[in-house]
Design a protein around this motif. Structure first.
Motif, PDB file in Angstrom:
ATOM      1  N   VAL A 144       0.860  -1.122   0.016  1.00 53.59           N
ATOM      2  CA  VAL A 144      -0.003  -0.047  -0.258  1.00 53.59           C
ATOM      3  C   VAL A 144       1.063   1.449  -0.138  1.00 53.59           C
ATOM      4  O   VAL A 144       1.631   1.493   0.927  1.00 53.59           O
ATOM      5  N   SER A 145       0.830   2.029  -1.057  1.00 53.24           N
ATOM      6  CA  SER A 145       1.980   3.072  -1.312  1.00 53.24           C
ATOM      7  C   SER A 145       1.124   4.286  -1.355  1.00 53.24           C
ATOM      8  O   SER A 145       1.556   5.540  -1.419  1.00 53.24           O
ATOM      9  N   ARG A 146      -0.254   4.251  -1.397  1.00 51.17           N
ATOM     10  CA  ARG A 146      -1.261   5.703  -1.369  1.00 51.17           C
ATOM     11  C   ARG A 146      -2.250   5.357  -0.360  1.00 51.17           C
ATOM     12  O   ARG A 146      -2.872   4.034  -0.273  1.00 51.17           O
ATOM     13  N   THR A 147      -3.087   6.469   0.104  1.00 54.39           N
ATOM     14  CA  THR A 147      -4.114   6.304   1.245  1.00 54.39           C
ATOM     15  C   THR A 147      -5.310   5.438   0.614  1.00 54.39           C
ATOM     16  O   THR A 147      -5.552   5.497  -0.783  1.00 54.39           O
ATOM     17  N   VAL A 148      -6.107   4.520   1.420  1.00 57.88           N
ATOM     18  CA  VAL A 148      -7.017   3.946   1.150  1.00 57.88           C
ATOM     19  C   VAL A 148      -8.322   4.209   1.461  1.00 57.88           C
ATOM     20  O   VAL A 148      -8.346   4.478   2.723  1.00 57.88           O
ATOM     21  N   THR A 149      -9.197   4.496   0.603  1.00 55.36           N
ATOM     22  CA  THR A 149     -10.591   5.167   1.255  1.00 55.36           C
ATOM     23  C   THR A 149     -11.328   4.175   2.125  1.00 55.36           C
ATOM     24  O   THR A 149     -11.180   3.018   2.082  1.00 55.36           O
ATOM     25  N   ASN A 150     -12.403   4.682   2.762  1.00 55.55           N
ATOM     26  CA  ASN A 150     -13.207   3.889   3.566  1.00 55.55           C
ATOM     27  C   ASN A 150     -13.818   2.659   2.824  1.00 55.55           C
ATOM     28  O   ASN A 150     -14.299   2.884   1.592  1.00 55.55           O
ATOM     29  N   ALA A 152     -12.982   0.340   0.940  1.00 47.41           N
ATOM     30  CA  ALA A 152     -12.169  -0.019  -0.115  1.00 47.41           C
ATOM     31  C   ALA A 152     -11.495  -1.320  -0.167  1.00 47.41           C
ATOM     32  O   ALA A 152     -10.932  -1.539   0.951  1.00 47.41           O
ATOM     33  N   LEU A 153     -11.729  -2.176  -1.117  1.00 45.38           N
ATOM     34  CA  LEU A 153     -11.100  -3.607  -1.283  1.00 45.38           C
ATOM     35  C   LEU A 153      -9.442  -3.027  -2.288  1.00 45.38           C
ATOM     36  O   LEU A 153      -9.945  -2.887  -3.388  1.00 45.38           O
ATOM     37  N   VAL A 154      -8.433  -3.382  -1.642  1.00 46.15           N
ATOM     38  CA  VAL A 154      -7.351  -3.295  -2.424  1.00 46.15           C
ATOM     39  C   VAL A 154      -6.426  -4.529  -2.348  1.00 46.15           C
ATOM     40  O   VAL A 154      -6.554  -5.163  -1.236  1.00 46.15           O
ATOM     41  N   ALA A 155      -5.579  -4.694  -3.587  1.00 46.91           N
ATOM     42  CA  ALA A 155      -4.818  -5.800  -3.890  1.00 46.91           C
ATOM     43  C   ALA A 155      -3.648  -5.398  -4.726  1.00 46.91           C
ATOM     44  O   ALA A 155      -3.895  -4.494  -5.408  1.00 46.91           O
ATOM     45  N   GLY A 156      -2.709  -6.084  -4.569  1.00 50.14           N
ATOM     46  CA  GLY A 156      -1.493  -6.156  -5.640  1.00 50.14           C
ATOM     47  C   GLY A 156      -0.352  -5.218  -5.130  1.00 50.14           C
ATOM     48  O   GLY A 156      -0.401  -4.783  -3.986  1.00 50.14           O
ATOM     49  N   ASN A 157       0.628  -5.226  -5.983  1.00 50.59           N
ATOM     50  CA  ASN A 157       1.881  -4.067  -5.805  1.00 50.59           C
ATOM     51  C   ASN A 157       2.064  -3.321  -6.917  1.00 50.59           C
ATOM     52  O   ASN A 157       2.622  -3.943  -8.141  1.00 50.59           O
ATOM     53  N   PRO A 158       1.806  -2.071  -6.924  1.00 53.39           N
ATOM     54  CA  PRO A 158       1.145  -1.232  -5.780  1.00 53.39           C
ATOM     55  C   PRO A 158      -0.137  -1.699  -5.595  1.00 53.39           C
ATOM     56  O   PRO A 158      -0.956  -1.883  -6.663  1.00 53.39           O
ATOM     57  N   ALA A 159      -0.823  -1.512  -4.489  1.00 53.00           N
ATOM     58  CA  ALA A 159      -1.965  -1.783  -4.410  1.00 53.00           C
ATOM     59  C   ALA A 159      -2.884  -0.813  -5.030  1.00 53.00           C
ATOM     60  O   ALA A 159      -2.839   0.297  -5.065  1.00 53.00           O
ATOM     61  N   ARG A 160      -4.005  -1.598  -5.679  1.00 48.90           N
ATOM     62  CA  ARG A 160      -4.997  -0.585  -6.279  1.00 48.90           C
ATOM     63  C   ARG A 160      -6.351  -1.241  -5.817  1.00 48.90           C
ATOM     64  O   ARG A 160      -6.620  -2.435  -5.448  1.00 48.90           O
ATOM     65  N   ARG A 161      -7.398  -0.202  -6.068  1.00 51.89           N
ATOM     66  CA  ARG A 161      -8.838  -0.693  -5.568  1.00 51.89           C
ATOM     67  C   ARG A 161      -9.088  -1.654  -6.544  1.00 51.89           C
ATOM     68  O   ARG A 161      -9.338  -1.515  -7.954  1.00 51.89           O
ATOM     69  N   ILE A 162      -9.783  -2.770  -6.219  1.00 61.37           N
ATOM     70  CA  ILE A 162     -10.572  -3.879  -7.005  1.00 61.37           C
ATOM     71  C   ILE A 162     -12.006  -3.933  -6.841  1.00 61.37           C
ATOM     72  O   ILE A 162     -12.702  -4.845  -7.307  1.00 61.37           O
ATOM     73  N   GLY A 163     -12.466  -3.240  -5.530  1.00 61.41           N
ATOM     74  CA  GLY A 163     -13.881  -3.518  -5.191  1.00 61.41           C
ATOM     75  C   GLY A 163     -14.007  -2.671  -3.787  1.00 61.41           C
ATOM     76  O   GLY A 163     -13.497  -1.927  -3.492  1.00 61.41           O
ATOM     77  N   TRP A 164     -15.208  -3.325  -3.333  1.00 55.83           N
ATOM     78  CA  TRP A 164     -15.858  -2.376  -2.108  1.00 55.83           C
ATOM     79  C   TRP A 164     -16.101  -3.471  -1.047  1.00 55.83           C
ATOM     80  O   TRP A 164     -16.450  -4.703  -1.620  1.00 55.83           O
ATOM     81  N   VAL A 165     -15.836  -3.427   0.355  1.00 56.68           N
ATOM     82  CA  VAL A 165     -16.369  -4.385   1.259  1.00 56.68           C
ATOM     83  C   VAL A 165     -17.400  -3.834   2.307  1.00 56.68           C
ATOM     84  O   VAL A 165     -17.339  -2.464   2.693  1.00 56.68           O
ATOM     85  N   CYS A 166     -18.061  -4.464   2.903  1.00 56.58           N
ATOM     86  CA  CYS A 166     -19.241  -4.195   3.872  1.00 56.58           C
ATOM     87  C   CYS A 166     -18.367  -3.922   5.363  1.00 56.58           C
ATOM     88  O   CYS A 166     -17.252  -4.461   5.313  1.00 56.58           O
ATOM     89  N   ALA A 167     -19.174  -3.214   6.182  1.00 54.98           N
ATOM     90  CA  ALA A 167     -18.421  -3.307   7.475  1.00 54.98           C
ATOM     91  C   ALA A 167     -18.344  -4.674   8.182  1.00 54.98           C
ATOM     92  O   ALA A 167     -17.314  -4.821   8.986  1.00 54.98           O
TER      93      ALA A 167
END
Length: 223
Positions: A144-150, A152-167
């Motif tokens: 994770v090299s940049r801020t992740v929003t509320n 958000a589901l992120v993965a990879g190198n560098p991490a990128r958003r691939i979807g969204w998750v519930c609480a």
């Protein structure tokens, strides 16, 4: 101060001026450095490292071998997977420009904040100076090299958003039951993100690139 109800294994190394809250468990060979604060009902797994001044909220789980360095703030309900690393120096060097061994005065801490309820997957690395938003989820092994929003589901190198998750942690889907993509249609009518596990619904907020909860969990479903 270590609360009397906290459980600290005999092999753990807690330096002076460490605070540990009620009901917290600190397991084999954990090192907690001076000035660190660990809240109530936390679990810190074997061989984890908690650096000086780190602030940990309540009901946090830090799994075996995780490394949490100086400058990190962890809010309530955060999960940190085994072997995860939270760094604090964006430009690390062992020596100064003159060739001398670098000391504390030769670098600047770049802090990290893990917001309420977020999860950091096994072996993930969070680079100094970024935040991970509320209930966001970082996949195993991500960088994770940049801020992740509320949410958000992120993965990879560098991490990128691939979807969204519930609480509750489940991946959100659309009205057809398909996983919601990283970039929902910003101008589509009736855009709704649904949790098939607990029944919460969310709406995408384009300007903030985050989610807004519209309804809570259905009765009897996981909170």
């Amino acid at each position: 101060m270590i609360d009397p109800s906290a459980r600290v294994h005999a092999t753990a190394d807690l330096e002076p001026n460490v605070d540990v809250g009620p009901g917290t468990s600190i397991w084999h060979r954990v090192q907690v450095r001076t000035g660190a604060t660990v809240g109530a009902e936390c679990v810190i797994g074997r061989d984890a490292f908690i650096d000086e001044g780190v602030s940990i909220g309540n009901r946090v789980k830090i799994q075996n071998g995780a490394l949490v360095y100086h400058g990190v703030t962890i809010e309530d309900g955060v999960f940190i997977g085994p072997g995860a690393i939270l760094t604090n120096d964006r430009y690390p060097r062992a020596i100064t420009s003159s060739g001398d061994l670098a000391g504390a005065e030769d670098w600047t801490v770049s802090p990290i904040t893990l917001r309420e309820g977020c999860s950091i997957g096994a072996g993930a690395i969070v680079v100094a100076g970024v935040d991970v938003g509320r209930y966001a989820m970082v996949g195993a092994g991500a960088v994770v090299s940049r801020t992740v929003t509320n949410h958000a589901l992120v993965a990879g190198n560098p991490a990128r958003r691939i979807g969204w998750v519930c609480a509750c942690g489940a991946r959100l889907v659309d009205a057809n039951g398909e996983p919601v993509p990283a970039e929902p249609e910003r101008y589509a009518a009736h855009t709704e993100l649904i949790c098939g596990s607990c029944g919460r619904t969310y709406a995408y907020v384009p300007d903030a690139e985050t989610l807004e909860e519209r309804t809570g969990p259905r009765q009897g479903a996981p909170a």
